[in-house]
Design an enzyme around this catalytic site. Structure first.
Site, PDB file in Angstrom:
ATOM      1  N   TYR A   1       0.767  -1.241   0.130  1.00 55.83           N
ATOM      2  CA  TYR A   1      -0.174   0.060  -0.189  1.00 55.83           C
ATOM      3  C   TYR A   1       0.959   1.323  -0.037  1.00 55.83           C
ATOM      4  O   TYR A   1       2.066   1.186   0.151  1.00 55.83           O
ATOM      5  CB  TYR A   1      -0.984  -0.011   1.172  1.00 55.83           C
ATOM      6  CG  TYR A   1      -0.686  -0.113   2.492  1.00 55.83           C
ATOM      7  CD1 TYR A   1       0.417  -0.027   3.249  1.00 55.83           C
ATOM      8  CD2 TYR A   1      -1.648  -0.275   3.600  1.00 55.83           C
ATOM      9  CE1 TYR A   1       1.004  -0.077   4.585  1.00 55.83           C
ATOM     10  CE2 TYR A   1      -1.327  -0.527   4.620  1.00 55.83           C
ATOM     11  CZ  TYR A   1      -0.177  -0.162   5.225  1.00 55.83           C
ATOM     12  OH  TYR A   1       0.105  -0.639   6.491  1.00 55.83           O
ATOM     13  N   GLU A   2       0.311   2.394  -0.211  1.00 52.11           N
ATOM     14  CA  GLU A   2       0.837   3.735  -0.307  1.00 52.11           C
ATOM     15  C   GLU A   2       1.773   3.787  -1.654  1.00 52.11           C
ATOM     16  O   GLU A   2       2.705   4.322  -1.550  1.00 52.11           O
ATOM     17  CB  GLU A   2       1.622   4.136   0.868  1.00 52.11           C
ATOM     18  CG  GLU A   2       0.668   4.454   2.090  1.00 52.11           C
ATOM     19  CD  GLU A   2      -0.335   5.808   1.700  1.00 52.11           C
ATOM     20  OE1 GLU A   2       0.138   6.586   0.961  1.00 52.11           O
ATOM     21  OE2 GLU A   2      -1.180   5.755   2.546  1.00 52.11           O
ATOM     22  N   GLY A   3       1.432   2.707  -2.540  1.00 53.71           N
ATOM     23  CA  GLY A   3       2.116   2.699  -3.778  1.00 53.71           C
ATOM     24  C   GLY A   3       3.120   1.652  -3.702  1.00 53.71           C
ATOM     25  O   GLY A   3       4.083   1.327  -3.064  1.00 53.71           O
TER      26      GLY A   3
END
Length: 596
Positions: free
Chosen positions: A441-443
């Site tokens: 997550y978060e890229g």
């Protein structure tokens, strides 16, 4: 499983001795009157007590219980609500927040240490204040004065929490194709309609209200990412006097059943003409969101570091207690049936590998936090410009390299436990499951690598990279005549020269080969990460050498020995990474897609 103990001595070493945070804070106009070494030390001590006593004990059972969903309502695991209240009553939710709206205004170099403790205590729990802090960052930077005055004080206090609503079932990394719609009303509000997925703590029972920051598109918005706007959408409407009114038209459709972080609620959020208010300018939603991305991506790296630290603490306690076989040098405990496994070279290899990566990550995350502080609190325009470039360059490395290596650390800790590491009651397998999400997550980490290689290095011809390389070279030059530092300076110089050469090669290749960036990206990020850690360990070794005769001799001697382990046993991984990068894209792209 070992009781979590915050590594305060190591945090103080990194903060006060390696990066001399007191001098940094005194030099920045935005922190001069806010924090001093005594205040910082008190914050670390009090945070450690709270997290050790209130949060960490919840981690194991909350994983077994999980958050539960029933008819749109989410119930957090037993103890979470009470721990969250204790956390917020202590002011910790607003530690880095704007003092004008009730925050404490502390610098990231300090809050990063508290965030590590919190994530070590419980990643699932730590996600709630983490997401609130991210929402507050965007709102504080881009919201109108009216929105900030209405929402930030209760978010900083923890009475209300925050959530970031970006992802949709068909749109993850490619946010330009989101379908959530916003229709403007005559009173300046907007009706928001759409579905968002993977919304961490999008619904729960720990706070009175949840403030969603939602990406959506207006009907006449340009196609792609340039047409995205950001909206504040409260779960419960807020009256003019600040009291809570009626429920907004949004609901939690379900929560995900996940591999890890099971105690946190990962929600499907449905918006059905829910009332929202624009944050920032129309069609500038991604810019508003990216204000918090550098902070949040660093915190994801810190999450991973927290799991790695707890894995190490568990593993080293187990290795001291578990009796199996005899030492190769002969019996160490002849009065017992066997020796503790910590006497065995391969167990020591694993423990040292864990510690070298974990302590390197702590130094590197603090180093990135330092640049964030200069960007946010500095007064010199040129210094802030340099800091902006360093933040842009280093953030993807902090997120991806720390999390990649943290997974290895948690798996290694599990391995030290042997069969017991595979059993749930010991907690090691939970750390493996929990930390895995930090790579996603978060890229996702592949996207972070592409961002580093493509946007932050190749796109500007290595301009940002040159700033970093110049700083490392200055450190090398300043210590080049120190014979005691030669064992660290010489390999650091070699690694920096290699990284420069590889960087130049990929920049050149990218001019001719459109696949060059993608082919090199993952290995390049790891090559960069190892070189950055070598710089961290060289700085730590320098401080340790300068304190060889101090009263705390064991601490500094340990630092030197772990630094030597990193340089001799881990840094050589850069050789294979460099070969991979220079191999180019041909072997990756030559196989026809139908033949996979």
């Amino acid at each position: 499983m070992a009781d979590y103990k915050a590594p305060l001595r190591d945090m103080r070493f990194v903060l006060n001795e390696v990066f001399e945070a007191d001098k940094l804070w005194a030099s920045l106009p935005g922190t001069q009157e806010v924090v001093d070494p005594e205040t910082a030390d008190a914050i670390l001590e009090e945070a450690a007590k709270l997290i050790e006593q209130e949060v960490a004990p919840l981690n194991r059972e909350s994983d077994e219980q999980g958050s539960t969903w029933n008819d749109g309502e989410v119930t957090s695991p037993e103890g979470f609500k009470e721990a969250y209240q204790a956390f917020c009553e202590g002011g910790w939710n607003g530690l880095g927040g704007n003092p004008a709206y009730g925050g404490m205004g502390m610098p990231k170099t300090l809050t990063a240490q508290v965030e590590e403790m919190l994530q070590s205590g419980s990643m699932s729990f730590g996600l709630a204040p983490m997401l609130t802090a991210g929402a507050c960052l965007s709102l504080n930077a881009h919201g109108s004065d009216e929105l900030k005055e209405k929402y930030l004080p209760n978010m900083y206090s923890g009475v209300w929490s925050g959530a970031m609503d970006l992802t949709e079932p068909h749109a993850g990394t490619d946010l330009g194709i989101i379908r959530t719609k916003a229709i403007e009303n005559a009173d300046g509000s907007y009706d928001i309609t759409g579905t968002k997925i993977f919304i961490t703590w999008g619904e729960h029972d720990m706070a009175e209200n949840i403030i969603h920051l939602v990406l959506a598109k207006l009907p006449d918005a340009p196609a792609g990412p340039k047409g995205i706007s950001l909206f504040l959408v409260p779960k419960i409407m807020v009256n003019e006097d600040g009291s809570l009114g009626e429920r907004n038209s949004l609901s939690c459709g379900s929560i995900e059943k996940k591999m890890g972080i099971k105690a946190s609620a990962t929600c499907v959020m449905n918006f059905d003409n829910a009332k929202g208010w624009l944050v920032g300018e129309v069609n500038q939603g991604l810019a508003c969101m990216f204000t918090m991305m550098n902070y949040e991506r660093l915190v994801v790296g810190i999450q991973a570091l927290g799991a790695a630290e707890r894995s190490y603490q568990n593993a080293v306690e187990y290795a001291r207690d578990r009796l199996q076989s005899r030492s190769p040098e002969g019996a160490k405990n002849p009065e017992k049936a066997a020796d503790p496994i910590i006497v065995h070279p391969d167990v020591r290899r694993m423990l040292l590998s864990m510690r070298a990566q974990t302590e390197g990550a702590r130094a590197f995350s603090t180093y990135v936090a330092k640049w964030l502080d200069i960007t946010k609190f500095g007064g010199d325009a040129d210094a802030k410009k340099t800091a902006d470039a360093m933040v842009a360059l280093l953030t993807p490395v902090a997120k991806a390299f720390i999390s990649d290596k943290a997974l290895e650390v948690t798996v290694t800790g599990q391995q030290i436990f042997g069969g017991h590491g595979f059993i749930r009651e010991w907690g090691q397998e939970q750390l493996v499951r929990d930390v895995r999400i930090t790579q996603i997550y978060e890229g996702a980490n592949g996207i972070q690598a592409m961002d580093l290689m493509g946007r932050k290095v190749v796109a500007n011809g290595g301009k940002f990279f040159d700033i970093f390389a110049s700083e490392v070279q200055a450190f090398i030059d300043a210590n080049g005549d120190d014979e005691a530092m030669a064992e660290f300076i010489e390999p650091l110089q070699s690694e920096l020269s290699n990284l420069k050469s590889v960087t130049e090669e990929v920049i050149a290749e990218a001019q001719e080969d459109p696949n060059a960036v993608g082919a090199a990206a993952n290995d390049y990020l790891h090559l960069f990460g190892f070189t950055a850690y070598a710089y961290m360990w060289a700085m730590m070794a320098k401080v340790a050498l300068d304190n060889e005769g101090s009263a705390d001799v064991d601490f500094y001697e340990s630092k030197l020995k772990i630094a030597r382990f990193f340089f001799q046993r881990q840094l050589p991984a850069t050789r294979s990474l460099s070969v991979n990068i220079l191999a180019g894209s041909d072997t990756l792209m030559s196989l026809d897609a139908d033949l996979f």
